[in-house]
Write a protein that holds these residues in place. Structure first.
Motif, mmCIF file in Angstrom:
data_model
loop_
_atom_site.group_PDB
_atom_site.id
_atom_site.type_symbol
_atom_site.label_atom_id
_atom_site.label_comp_id
_atom_site.label_asym_id
_atom_site.label_seq_id
_atom_site.Cartn_x
_atom_site.Cartn_y
_atom_site.Cartn_z
ATOM 1 N N LEU A 87 19.153 59.687 4.675
ATOM 2 C CA LEU A 87 19.448 58.676 5.631
ATOM 3 C C LEU A 87 20.804 59.185 6.530
ATOM 4 N N ARG A 88 21.480 59.832 5.831
ATOM 5 C CA ARG A 88 22.692 60.753 6.462
ATOM 6 C C ARG A 88 22.159 61.746 7.523
ATOM 7 N N THR A 89 21.277 62.578 6.899
ATOM 8 C CA THR A 89 20.587 63.389 7.888
ATOM 9 C C THR A 89 19.907 62.772 9.105
ATOM 10 N N ALA A 90 19.103 61.766 8.732
ATOM 11 C CA ALA A 90 18.383 61.185 9.942
ATOM 12 C C ALA A 90 19.660 60.515 10.987
ATOM 13 N N PHE A 91 20.645 60.113 10.479
ATOM 14 C CA PHE A 91 21.855 59.613 11.444
ATOM 15 C C PHE A 91 22.320 60.867 12.381
ATOM 16 N N LEU A 92 22.754 61.935 11.383
ATOM 17 C CA LEU A 92 23.070 63.182 12.262
ATOM 18 C C LEU A 92 22.135 63.808 13.251
ATOM 19 N N THR A 93 20.831 63.791 12.860
ATOM 20 C CA THR A 93 19.946 64.384 13.544
ATOM 21 C C THR A 93 19.550 63.610 14.841
ATOM 22 N N ALA A 94 19.542 62.314 14.672
ATOM 23 C CA ALA A 94 19.298 61.221 15.600
ATOM 24 C C ALA A 94 20.156 61.178 16.866
ATOM 25 N N HIS A 95 21.558 61.652 16.466
ATOM 26 C CA HIS A 95 22.395 61.705 17.402
ATOM 27 C C HIS A 95 23.101 63.183 17.585
ATOM 28 N N GLN A 96 22.361 64.141 17.395
ATOM 29 C CA GLN A 96 22.671 65.348 17.536
ATOM 30 C C GLN A 96 24.171 65.860 17.198
ATOM 31 N N ILE A 97 24.623 65.165 16.004
ATOM 32 C CA ILE A 97 25.804 65.797 15.465
ATOM 33 C C ILE A 97 25.765 67.043 14.576
ATOM 34 N N HIS A 98 26.454 67.951 15.024
ATOM 35 C CA HIS A 98 26.590 69.124 14.289
ATOM 36 C C HIS A 98 27.994 69.425 13.909
ATOM 37 N N GLY A 99 27.972 70.318 12.615
ATOM 38 C CA GLY A 99 29.249 70.546 12.240
ATOM 39 C C GLY A 99 30.014 71.876 12.958
ATOM 40 N N GLY A 100 31.233 71.900 12.519
ATOM 41 C CA GLY A 100 31.821 73.267 12.949
ATOM 42 C C GLY A 100 32.462 73.964 11.718
ATOM 43 N N LYS A 101 32.779 75.195 11.700
ATOM 44 C CA LYS A 101 33.285 75.898 10.663
ATOM 45 C C LYS A 101 34.719 74.963 10.149
ATOM 46 N N GLY A 102 34.888 74.726 8.974
ATOM 47 C CA GLY A 102 36.144 74.003 8.450
ATOM 48 C C GLY A 102 36.343 72.541 8.869
ATOM 49 N N ARG A 103 35.026 71.859 9.286
ATOM 50 C CA ARG A 103 35.179 70.561 9.484
ATOM 51 C C ARG A 103 34.203 69.876 8.826
ATOM 52 N N THR A 104 34.406 68.699 8.098
ATOM 53 C CA THR A 104 33.999 67.877 7.723
ATOM 54 C C THR A 104 33.179 66.744 8.413
ATOM 55 N N LEU A 105 31.682 66.370 8.668
ATOM 56 C CA LEU A 105 31.067 65.514 9.475
ATOM 57 C C LEU A 105 31.295 64.261 8.684
ATOM 58 N N TRP A 106 31.243 63.158 9.566
ATOM 59 C CA TRP A 106 31.090 61.814 9.203
ATOM 60 C C TRP A 106 29.912 61.195 9.460
ATOM 61 N N PRO A 107 29.404 60.506 8.637
ATOM 62 C CA PRO A 107 29.458 60.208 7.228
ATOM 63 C C PRO A 107 29.557 61.514 6.278
ATOM 64 N N VAL A 108 30.408 61.609 5.415
ATOM 65 C CA VAL A 108 30.530 62.682 4.711
ATOM 66 C C VAL A 108 29.298 62.918 3.709
ATOM 67 N N GLY A 109 28.820 64.567 3.166
ATOM 68 C CA GLY A 109 27.911 64.496 2.640
ATOM 69 C C GLY A 109 28.029 64.306 1.248
ATOM 70 N N SER A 110 26.991 63.834 0.479
ATOM 71 C CA SER A 110 27.067 63.420 -0.929
ATOM 72 C C SER A 110 27.859 64.337 -1.885
ATOM 73 N N THR A 111 28.035 65.660 -1.440
ATOM 74 C CA THR A 111 28.754 66.548 -2.123
ATOM 75 C C THR A 111 30.358 66.278 -2.137
ATOM 76 N N THR A 112 30.581 66.099 -0.877
ATOM 77 C CA THR A 112 31.941 65.505 -0.647
ATOM 78 C C THR A 112 32.474 64.277 -1.563
ATOM 79 N N ALA A 113 31.338 63.235 -1.600
ATOM 80 C CA ALA A 113 31.735 62.080 -2.173
ATOM 81 C C ALA A 113 31.617 62.259 -3.608
ATOM 82 N N LEU A 114 30.968 63.296 -4.178
ATOM 83 C CA LEU A 114 30.851 63.769 -5.465
ATOM 84 C C LEU A 114 32.135 64.236 -5.943
#
Length: 210
Positions: A87-114
């Protein structure tokens, strides 16, 4: 916002947001947003601004509130890492949200939550008030051979290596890189096919690595 600076409230809000999206496509137009902690609102809106998603703030906050309200009436609600990442990937893809070096996107990935929960998905769920389970939920990821973090770290490490080499982070490039890693004794690198099967496509895997 760098990964080390992500506030706990923004992590919990990520889980509530994805839970809200998993329950219904329709969120209240004007829920009692004042009930959300001001620090949470600030943390989320700041991260949305940083990634160029400021116009989504109102809808995002509505969805976070909707997820919390459903938790108050049904304490059995939960999320698997696979469902969360999907669902996170679907949201990011639908709104064309892309990360940058050293930046964490919101909603955070499951790895960050872990990581914020000491390496336990159940602990991350518990911190956000969601139900936990002692049974493995992440069967999508290599039938327990690889964890969600293994998949994400492999794709992220490959993308970083490709960036250092000045090459594109392509699927074929990953296949070659994974083979080289295997020869070096790295058994924690999933195959390219396993990654595509887990995320549905190579582009989705790249979007979910943050």
């Amino acid at each position: 916002m760098s990964r080390a600076q992500v506030p706990r409230s923004a992590v919990d809000a990520s889980l509530w947001f994805i839970l809200g999206r998993s329950l219904t496509a329709d969120t209240p137009a004007t829920p009692g947003r004042q009930a959300l902690d001001p620090q949470l609102v600030q943390a989320v809106t700041t991260m949305l601004n940083d990634q160029g998603s400021a116009p989504l703030a109102a809808t995002v906050l509505d969805t976070i509130q909707a997820g919390r309200e459903r938790l108050e009436t049904d304490a059995s609600l939960t999320l698997s890492t696979a469902r969360y990442d999907q669902l996170r990937t679907a949201f990011l893809t639908a709104h064309q949200i892309h990360g940058g070096k050293g930046r964490t996107l919101w909603p955070v990935g499951s790895t960050t939550a872990l990581k914020r929960a000491g390496g336990s998905w159940n602990a991350a769920l518990e911190q956000a008030g969601l139900a936990t389970s002692s049974t493995p939920k992440n069967s999508t990821f290599g039938k327990a051979r690889f964890t969600a973090e293994d998949f994400q770290s492999a794709v992220a490490d490959f993308a970083a290596a490709a960036d250092d080499d000045g090459s594109a982070a392509t699927y074929q490039g990953y296949v070659k890189w994974q083979g080289e890693q295997k020869l070096r004794g790295r058994s924690d690198r999933p195959s390219g096919a396993a990654i595509r099967n887990a995320y549905g496509s190579w582009s989705a895997a790249l979007a979910a690595r943050r």
